[in-house]
Write an enzyme that holds these catalytic residues in place. Structure first.
Site, PDB file in Angstrom:
ATOM      1  N   SER A 193       0.810  -1.202   0.000  1.00  0.00           N
ATOM      2  CA  SER A 193       0.000   0.000   0.000  1.00  0.00           C
ATOM      3  C   SER A 193       0.859   1.274   0.000  1.00  0.00           C
ATOM      4  CB  SER A 193      -0.949  -0.064   1.196  1.00  0.00           C
ATOM      5  OG  SER A 193      -1.915   0.929   1.132  1.00  0.00           O
ATOM      6  N   ASP A 363      -9.567  -5.405  -4.487  1.00  0.00           N
ATOM      7  CA  ASP A 363      -8.922  -4.368  -3.684  1.00  0.00           C
ATOM      8  C   ASP A 363      -9.547  -3.017  -3.998  1.00  0.00           C
ATOM      9  OD1 ASP A 363      -7.146  -2.631  -2.423  1.00  0.00           O
ATOM     10  OD2 ASP A 363      -5.441  -3.942  -2.805  1.00  0.00           O
ATOM     11  N   HIS A 396      -7.450  -5.662  -0.107  1.00  0.00           N
ATOM     12  CA  HIS A 396      -6.273  -4.956   0.405  1.00  0.00           C
ATOM     13  C   HIS A 396      -5.588  -5.675   1.575  1.00  0.00           C
ATOM     14  CE1 HIS A 396      -4.149  -1.239  -0.278  1.00  0.00           C
ATOM     15  NE2 HIS A 396      -4.063  -1.013   1.022  1.00  0.00           N
TER      16      HIS A 396
END
Ligand SMILES: *[C@@H]1O[C@H](CO)[C@@H](O)[C@H](O)[C@H]1NC(C)=O
Ligand SMILES: *[C@@H]1O[C@H](CO)[C@@H](O)[C@H](O)[C@H]1NC(C)=O
Ligand SMILES: *[C@@H]1O[C@H](CO)[C@@H](O)[C@H](O)[C@H]1NC(C)=O
Length: 421
Positions: A193, A363, A396
């Protein structure tokens, strides 16, 4: 229980967005209800008051060292090193049996502990240690063990005067220099991320590329314009104005009432019923281990700076990877000598840097369209240095906490790192 452990679905995507971005507003009501698919009344297990090594690595029987590094702008950052596998297992990966260092860099609003919440045989840092790597974990400025500075205190506003630009220009260099200085070796970088975004930005400016051996980017983000609508709407519509009005350029502590109030105000303005999202996360389609979510809530989210959140929402709106926008030509000229903030040029990342990407079909932060746009920036990269993995079912958090991540992603990462000798 079967339904509560696997079966990734869109709800986990939303849940994660919520955990990461809207957690503040939600955690309190959740605690009041005592229900997150967990047994009521069960106390949170380990928290990290004694440091991450003591709470989350030694308990699994691994060696672990706490390190502090000081950035050029005075922040004191905490790192963990897991120098070898359990009982010394795992032959060294490098020449002469030396273990190659890997730096694992977490994302926004969490810290290094987020990698260690599953049982030992599912945790990325421990898996890499067992595979023969010298594993380092970073904790960026503002997170609970990196809330220190040579002369500023976290209670002072100037302590929070930074964005991810400073993670690029100060935090990463301090960590790389420390590891490189101690090991004399090039480093494998692994980001998740925001950890990928600062990696891309840094390698594009070529500051660290002579110390990087390869990079694995999980849930890669650099462009955020397709982020799931709720969050996108919230960020685009009113985050900047509201955040500045309510918080000022100070700490963004997701657990504080102030941030809770901010999220409420934003949801109201954006016409989003945030309270309704509760039913989404308390639903039964969650693909993460319920015990792990308990631990996550007991330990995260972590603080960042409001200025950093503003910079991220600029990234969402601008559809470009640029430095922080001071909001007017005059002020940008004062800071950068030009009316618009300088862009990071991802195509300038050296074309022979070995890269591994893994992104998920569900995601909501690293949206598939944004990742495809990002991958397009690598069209001139050496083809045999590009490794791209698409995991249809992953959202995610699956990349840090998924119960199947070892088989689906981590083993592939280890194999990729081992090929870069
Ligand atoms: C979930 O976590 C608990 C506690 O760490 C562990 O005992 C259990 O085996 C985990 N479940 C799965 C499916 O990994
Ligand atoms: C914040 O940092 C910038 C430079 O990055 C500086 O120009 C500005 O004066 C600082 N603001 C405060 C309130 O410290
Ligand atoms: C970005 O970098 C590439 C490769 O070095 C270069 O060809 C291109 O002109 C750069 N783009 C900008 C906008 O500077």
């Amino acid at each position: 229980m079967a339904g509560s452990v696997m079966a990734p679905s869109v709800s986990i995507c939303l849940a994660l967005c919520v955990l990461i971005f809207v957690a503040p507003f939600l955690i309190k009501p959740l605690e009041a209800r005592g229900n997150f698919g967990r047994l009521p009344g069960k106390p949170p297990q380990r928290t990290a008051s004694d440091g991450i090594c003591a709470s989350s690595v030694h308990v699994y029987g691994y060696k672990c060292e706490e390190h502090d590094v000081v950035t050029q702008d005075g922040y004191i950052l905490n790192m963990q090193r897991i120098p070898e596998g359990r009982a010394g297992s795992g032959a060294g990966t490098g020449s002469g049996g030396k273990r190659q260092p890997v730096l694992i860099q977490h994302g926004i609003l969490v810290d290094g502990m987020s990698w260690l919440l599953n049982p030992a045989d599912q945790n990325l840092p421990l898996i890499l240690a067992d595979q023969g790597f010298d594993v380092w974990m970073g904790n960026t400025r503002g997170t609970r063990f990196s809330r220190r500075h040579r002369y500023l205190k976290p209670s002072q506003k100037p302590f929070w005067n930074w964005t991810w630009d400073e993670l690029v220009s100060y935090d990463l260099p301090a960590m790389f220099d420390h590891i490189h200085g101690l090991t004399g070796q090039k480093i494998h970088y692994l980001g998740h991320s925001l950890g990928t975004l600062i990696g891309f930005a840094s390698f594009s400016e070529k500051g660290l590329v002579d110390k990087v051996r390869s990079a694995a980017m999980l849930s890669p983000i650099a462009y955020l314009s397709h982020m799931t609508t709720v969050i996108g709407a919230i960020a685009a519509k009113s985050f900047i104005a509201e955040a500045t009005a309510i918080l000022g350029l100070a700490e963004f502590n997701p657990k504080s009432g102030l941030v809770g109030g901010l999220i409420k105000a934003i949801c109201l303005k954006a016409g989003v019923d945030c309270y309704d999202l509760l039913s989404v996360i308390t639903g039964k389609n969650c693909c993460l281990n319920a015990s792990t979510i308990d631990l996550f809530l007991a330990n995260e989210p972590q603080s960042t700076s409001t200025k950093n959140m503003i910079h991220l929402s600029q990234t969402v709106r601008d559809k470009q990877l640029r430095k922080y926008n001071y909001g007017s030509s005059d002020r940008n000229i004062k800071h950068y000598g030009q009316a618009t903030p300088p862009a990071y040029n991802i195509s300038a990342i050296p074309h022979d840097l070995p890269l591994f990407f893994s992104y998920g079909g569900l995601d909501c932060l690293a949206d598939v369209k944004d990742v495809e746009f990002l991958l397009d920036q690598f069209k001139f990269h050496d083809v045999n240095k590009m490794n791209v993995q698409f995991v249809k079912d992953y959202a995610h958090a699956d990349f840090i906490m998924g119960v199947t991540a070892k088989d689906v992603v981590y083993n592939q990462v280890a194999t990729f790192f081992k090929r870069q000798v």
